[in-house]
Write a protein that holds these residues in place. Structure first.
Motif, mmCIF file in Angstrom:
data_model
loop_
_atom_site.group_PDB
_atom_site.id
_atom_site.type_symbol
_atom_site.label_atom_id
_atom_site.label_comp_id
_atom_site.label_asym_id
_atom_site.label_seq_id
_atom_site.Cartn_x
_atom_site.Cartn_y
_atom_site.Cartn_z
ATOM 1 N N ALA A 70 -8.065 -4.262 4.130
ATOM 2 C CA ALA A 70 -7.146 -3.151 4.390
ATOM 3 C C ALA A 70 -6.092 -3.044 3.297
ATOM 4 C CB ALA A 70 -6.483 -3.340 5.754
ATOM 5 N N ALA A 71 -5.534 -4.177 2.907
ATOM 6 C CA ALA A 71 -4.504 -4.160 1.853
ATOM 7 C C ALA A 71 -5.094 -3.694 0.527
ATOM 8 C CB ALA A 71 -3.883 -5.544 1.709
ATOM 9 N N LEU A 72 -6.314 -4.113 0.240
ATOM 10 C CA LEU A 72 -6.973 -3.697 -0.996
ATOM 11 C C LEU A 72 -7.224 -2.188 -0.981
ATOM 12 C CD1 LEU A 72 -8.265 -4.571 -3.679
ATOM 13 C CD2 LEU A 72 -10.389 -4.968 -2.423
ATOM 14 N N LEU A 73 -7.733 -1.683 0.131
ATOM 15 C CA LEU A 73 -7.984 -0.244 0.242
ATOM 16 C C LEU A 73 -6.674 0.542 0.155
ATOM 17 C CD1 LEU A 73 -9.964 2.050 0.655
ATOM 18 C CD2 LEU A 73 -9.815 1.658 3.111
ATOM 19 N N ALA A 74 -5.636 0.041 0.811
ATOM 20 C CA ALA A 74 -4.336 0.727 0.769
ATOM 21 C C ALA A 74 -3.766 0.744 -0.650
ATOM 22 C CB ALA A 74 -3.356 0.062 1.731
ATOM 23 N N ALA A 81 -6.710 5.099 3.083
ATOM 24 C CA ALA A 81 -6.425 3.986 3.995
ATOM 25 C C ALA A 81 -5.748 4.451 5.274
ATOM 26 C CB ALA A 81 -5.561 2.948 3.290
ATOM 27 N N ALA A 82 -5.035 5.570 5.226
ATOM 28 C CA ALA A 82 -4.297 6.063 6.394
ATOM 29 C C ALA A 82 -5.184 6.774 7.420
ATOM 30 C CB ALA A 82 -3.185 6.993 5.943
ATOM 31 N N TYR A 83 -6.425 7.086 7.063
ATOM 32 C CA TYR A 83 -7.319 7.735 8.022
ATOM 33 C C TYR A 83 -7.738 6.755 9.110
ATOM 34 C CZ TYR A 83 -7.984 11.927 5.195
ATOM 35 O OH TYR A 83 -7.781 13.092 4.514
ATOM 36 N N PRO A 84 -7.952 7.241 10.337
ATOM 37 C CA PRO A 84 -8.424 6.356 11.407
ATOM 38 C C PRO A 84 -9.811 5.801 11.067
ATOM 39 C CG PRO A 84 -7.910 8.562 12.250
ATOM 40 C CD PRO A 84 -7.763 8.608 10.764
ATOM 41 N N PHE A 91 -6.139 1.640 7.914
ATOM 42 C CA PHE A 91 -6.004 0.488 7.025
ATOM 43 C C PHE A 91 -4.702 0.506 6.242
ATOM 44 C CE2 PHE A 91 -10.690 1.000 7.422
ATOM 45 C CZ PHE A 91 -10.889 -0.138 8.196
ATOM 46 N N ALA A 92 -3.797 1.415 6.605
ATOM 47 C CA ALA A 92 -2.509 1.481 5.922
ATOM 48 C C ALA A 92 -1.550 0.411 6.439
ATOM 49 C CB ALA A 92 -1.891 2.864 6.094
ATOM 50 N N GLY A 93 -1.843 -0.132 7.600
ATOM 51 C CA GLY A 93 -0.997 -1.165 8.195
ATOM 52 C C GLY A 93 -1.849 -2.309 8.714
ATOM 53 N N PRO A 94 -1.224 -3.224 9.428
ATOM 54 C CA PRO A 94 -1.977 -4.369 9.947
ATOM 55 C C PRO A 94 -2.934 -3.937 11.065
ATOM 56 C CG PRO A 94 0.278 -4.397 10.761
ATOM 57 C CD PRO A 94 0.193 -3.275 9.777
ATOM 58 N N PRO A 95 -3.972 -4.736 11.326
ATOM 59 C CA PRO A 95 -4.902 -4.398 12.398
ATOM 60 C C PRO A 95 -4.202 -4.438 13.757
ATOM 61 C CG PRO A 95 -5.373 -6.580 11.518
ATOM 62 C CD PRO A 95 -4.318 -5.978 10.654
#
Length: 184
Positions: A70-74, A81-84, A91-95
């Protein structure tokens, strides 16, 4: 044996992390990457040797529940990354807590239960159609005979409760209809 370890020898974390992208991912994605690459550029950043080498330096906690990915994609594309996602969070934030619990419950599940998980899920009821209604009779009936005349010889259609399995059988039915009498 492939990494020079004796049978039943406990492998260090670093060895296991090297094996995953080199063995499992290659087997899972090798053919897909090869086929996709024939039609244009295709990128699997999580399998890139430089990304894997850098990932080896990260603490294990960052690598659980998709935190690293997620951090890599963000970092690469914050808008994407912000898409559901199919995981129930972006993936813009923590799981989410739910996703972390599902990951944890999967990791603690004993091997004997893992082997039976699919059968248990099937017995618990219909498994959802994750493709947004593509398997509904209205849609599927436009493409194939919903009585499944060809596949009924091989499957008990009334017993199919898994949408993934039904999707595969529908593809086989479509193929059988197109092949006609050539199918034995």
């Amino acid at each position: 044996a492939a990494v020079g370890a004796a049978p039943r020898e406990r492998l260090c974390r670093q060895t296991v992390e090297h094996l995953y992208p080199k063995v499992r991912c290659r087997a899972l994605f090798g053919r897909e990457i090869s086929l996709e690459a024939r039609h244009g550029a295709y990128l699997m950043p999580f399998l890139d040797h430089q990304v894997v080498a850098e990932a080896m330096t990260l603490p294990v906690a960052i690598k659980q529940a998709g935190r690293f990915e997620a951090a890599l994609l963000a970092a690469i594309d914050p808008v994407l990354a912000a898409y559901p996602s199919a995981y129930g969070h972006d993936f813009a934030g923590p799981p989410s807590t739910r996703h972390r619990f599902q990951e944890w419950s999967s990791r603690i599940r004993p091997a004997w239960l893992r082997q039976r998980s699919y059968a248990i899920q099937r017995r618990m009821g219909t498994m959802a159609d994750e493709h947004g209604g593509l398997l509904s009779p209205d849609y599927l009936g436009r493409v194939i005979d919903l009585d499944y005349p060809a596949m009924r010889r091989f499957f008990h259609m009334e017993a199919i409760t898994d949408s993934g399995l039904l999707r595969r059988i529908a593809c086989l039915e479509y193929l059988a209809q197109r092949l006609g009498s050539r199918l034995r």
